[in-house]
Design a protein around this motif. Structure first.
Motif, short mmCIF file in Angstrom:
data_model
loop_
_atom_site.label_atom_id
_atom_site.label_comp_id
_atom_site.label_asym_id
_atom_site.label_seq_id
_atom_site.Cartn_x
_atom_site.Cartn_y
_atom_site.Cartn_z
N LEU A 421 0.82 -1.21 0.00
CA LEU A 421 0.00 0.00 0.00
C LEU A 421 0.86 1.26 0.00
O LEU A 421 0.59 2.22 -0.72
CB LEU A 421 -0.92 0.01 1.24
N GLN A 422 1.89 1.25 0.83
CA GLN A 422 2.79 2.41 0.90
C GLN A 422 3.51 2.63 -0.43
O GLN A 422 3.81 3.77 -0.81
CB GLN A 422 3.79 2.21 2.04
N GLY A 423 3.77 1.52 -1.14
CA GLY A 423 4.48 1.63 -2.41
C GLY A 423 3.62 2.22 -3.52
O GLY A 423 4.03 3.13 -4.23
N LYS A 424 2.41 1.73 -3.66
CA LYS A 424 1.52 2.18 -4.75
C LYS A 424 0.70 3.41 -4.36
O LYS A 424 0.28 4.19 -5.23
CB LYS A 424 0.57 1.06 -5.15
N GLU A 425 0.41 3.54 -3.07
CA GLU A 425 -0.42 4.64 -2.56
C GLU A 425 -1.80 4.66 -3.23
O GLU A 425 -2.40 5.71 -3.47
CB GLU A 425 0.28 6.00 -2.76
N LYS A 426 -2.30 3.47 -3.54
CA LYS A 426 -3.62 3.32 -4.15
C LYS A 426 -4.47 2.39 -3.28
O LYS A 426 -3.95 1.44 -2.69
CB LYS A 426 -3.52 2.72 -5.56
N ALA A 427 -5.78 2.66 -3.23
CA ALA A 427 -6.68 1.83 -2.43
C ALA A 427 -7.13 0.61 -3.21
O ALA A 427 -7.31 0.66 -4.44
CB ALA A 427 -7.91 2.65 -2.02
N GLY A 428 -7.30 -0.51 -2.48
CA GLY A 428 -7.83 -1.73 -3.08
C GLY A 428 -9.22 -2.00 -2.55
O GLY A 428 -9.43 -1.94 -1.33
N TYR A 429 -10.16 -2.32 -3.44
CA TYR A 429 -11.55 -2.48 -3.04
C TYR A 429 -12.05 -3.90 -3.26
O TYR A 429 -11.77 -4.53 -4.28
CB TYR A 429 -12.45 -1.49 -3.77
N GLN A 430 -12.86 -4.36 -2.31
CA GLN A 430 -13.42 -5.71 -2.36
C GLN A 430 -14.23 -5.97 -3.62
O GLN A 430 -14.23 -7.08 -4.16
CB GLN A 430 -14.35 -5.92 -1.15
N GLU A 431 -14.95 -4.96 -4.05
CA GLU A 431 -15.83 -5.13 -5.20
C GLU A 431 -15.06 -5.62 -6.44
O GLU A 431 -15.66 -6.23 -7.35
CB GLU A 431 -16.55 -3.82 -5.53
N ASN A 432 -13.75 -5.36 -6.48
CA ASN A 432 -12.94 -5.79 -7.63
C ASN A 432 -12.52 -7.25 -7.54
O ASN A 432 -11.82 -7.75 -8.43
CB ASN A 432 -11.68 -4.92 -7.74
N MET A 433 -12.94 -7.93 -6.45
CA MET A 433 -12.50 -9.32 -6.25
C MET A 433 -13.67 -10.25 -5.93
O MET A 433 -13.48 -11.30 -5.35
CB MET A 433 -11.52 -9.37 -5.07
N VAL A 434 -14.86 -9.87 -6.35
CA VAL A 434 -16.05 -10.66 -5.98
C VAL A 434 -15.92 -12.11 -6.42
O VAL A 434 -16.25 -13.03 -5.65
CB VAL A 434 -17.32 -10.01 -6.59
N GLN A 435 -15.45 -12.34 -7.62
CA GLN A 435 -15.37 -13.72 -8.11
C GLN A 435 -14.41 -14.58 -7.30
O GLN A 435 -14.63 -15.79 -7.16
CB GLN A 435 -14.95 -13.72 -9.61
N VAL A 436 -13.38 -13.97 -6.75
CA VAL A 436 -12.43 -14.73 -5.94
C VAL A 436 -13.11 -15.29 -4.70
O VAL A 436 -12.83 -16.41 -4.27
CB VAL A 436 -11.25 -13.82 -5.54
#
Length: 441
Positions: A421-436
């Motif tokens: 997270l500190q490296g990319k400084e971008k948020a990750g959201y659950q909605e992008n991983m529903v199929q997993v």
């Protein structure tokens, strides 16, 4: 005593200012010791003040800048004057127009008044409330007695607090007997007629909290938790009060406090299955469970002894659409509510294995970390690691302020995720991983 003589005595000392200084000193000593005693020293005497002292005390103060007047000498001078028969205390009461009492006398009078008040309030009190009143009789440092003294022995306020305390404890005892829980506003209305009487920030709200703790100590509640409970309270300290109140049969949250879950089977205090939950399980439907319902449960389990918890409602809704009753499902919907934590307590007690998935951003990691610290059973992070972050990363930049929140992420399992997270400084959201997440079906 002749009123004329008393009037002349008062006039004599009022007309000679030096005696005002002396009598104020003797008054302070009387209030401290309860007697006309001690010595008062007057400094920077003027010629007229020396003459006044000499005239009354029959002593030579010529050329002296100060004079020490003893209580014994003052009363001897009184006895040898035309005011014979008037004591030093009586002179003080005449001069200051008040009845003097020493601290000992005042305390004795106060204690007698306090005891009469307690006896009055105890009449008609229930067993537990009566015990509380008896304990107050033996205590010198109670909250009520302190306020009683601070308010200048405000008898009416003390009686109000005591009567309110009896009604509160009688009300708690009744709830304990019936086994039912009520919302705080309802309890307040029943006890005082005002549903907001015990709101946070009010004096009576603080008073209720004190009485709830006393009540739980007497009925064996978890007022002095073991170390394991202390750790949980430290994770979500805001829920400490809710937990205490719930043990006393009071729900502090309103009906909007609910848990979102699927696959929950629950038993009440008598071992009877909650038929509503049985119906939702049979139909394969999720349900919003109010806090008041969860508060009445003795135990809770879910299929397979495993529950999957997600942070976001949209992900939860997709999972519920594919749910096959092989496990339990739950949604935190952001920061955990007290109702959700209460349900987790029941599930942990039943040995349920918990898996949690949240957004991969500073807030999401902190929520997950707190839940792991809170849960008293087997707990696992579910798809919240660097490889998962690569799958769900968005284009939303995390602000420097939010990035600093990662300093509080201390769980070793999240060390690499926090670095990513500190490296990319971008948020990750659950909605992008529903199929997993569908792997559980």
């Amino acid at each position: 005593m002749d009123d004329r003589l008393r009037g002349e005595c008062l006039e004599y000392f009022r007309n000679r200012p030096v005696f005002g200084k002396i009598l104020r000193g003797f008054r302070e000593k009387y209030l401290s010791y309860g007697n006309f005693v001690g010595t008062v020293t007057v400094k920077k005497l003027t010629e007229s003040e020396r003459e006044d002292l000499e005239g009354f005390l029959q002593r030579n103060y010529h050329g002296k800048k100060s004079a020490a007047v003893s209580a014994e000498g003052f009363e001897k001078a009184l006895a040898e004057s035309r005011f014979a028969g008037i004591s030093g205390k009586e002179v003080l009461e005449l001069y200051f127009q008040e009845t003097l009492e020493g601290k000992k006398e005042q305390r004795q009078k106060e204690n007698r008044k306090w005891a009469r008040l307690l006896d009055k309030v105890k009449e008609g009190a229930g067993t537990l409330a009566g015990l509380w009143v008896d304990e107050l009789k033996d205590s010198e440092s109670t909250y009520i007695k302190k306020r009683f003294r601070e308010a200048g022995q405000n008898y009416e306020e003390a009686e109000r607090l005591l009567s309110l305390g009896v009604r509160i404890l009688d009300g708690l005892a009744e709830k304990n007997t019936s086994g039912s829980a009520v919302y705080l506003a309802v309890f307040a209305a029943e006890v005082t007629g005002n549903p907001h009487a015990f709101d946070d920030g009010t004096k009576d709200g603080k008073y209720l909290e004190m009485l709830v703790k006393w009540y739980l100590q007497k009925v064996g509640g978890e007022i002095a938790p073991e170390e394991d409970r202390d750790k949980k309270d430290g994770v979500f300290p805001a829920f400490r009060k809710q937990s205490l109140y719930l043990q006393a049969g009071i729900l502090r949250d309103d009906v909007s406090n609910y848990a979102m879950a699927a696959g929950i089977r629950a038993e009440d205090q008598y071992g009877k299955f909650h038929m509503g939950m049985e119906g939702f399980l049979e139909e394969g439907d999720p349900v919003q469970i109010p806090l008041s319902v969860i508060a009445g449960w003795k135990s809770a389990v879910c299929p397979g002894g495993r529950i999957y918890i997600v942070e976001n409602p949209s992900v939860y809704a997709v999972l519920c659409g594919k749910w096959n009753r092989s496990c339990g499902l739950m949604c935190m919907n952001g920061q955990p509510r007290f109702s959700s934590l209460l349900l987790l307590d029941l599930l942990a007690k039943a040995g349920t294995e918990a898996w949690y998935a949240g957004d991969i951003d500073p807030e999401g990691l902190l929520i997950a970390q707190k839940l792991k610290q809170y849960y008293r059973g087997s707990f696992h992070f579910w798809h919240m690691f660097p490889e998962d972050y690569e799958r769900c990363v968005s284009e939303e930049t995390i602000s420097p302020r939010r990035l600093r929140m990662l300093e509080h992420v201390t769980d070793p399992e999240f060390r690499e995720t926090a670095k990513a997270l500190q490296g990319k400084e971008k948020a990750g959201y659950q909605e992008n991983m529903v199929q997993v997440y569908m792997e559980i079906f």
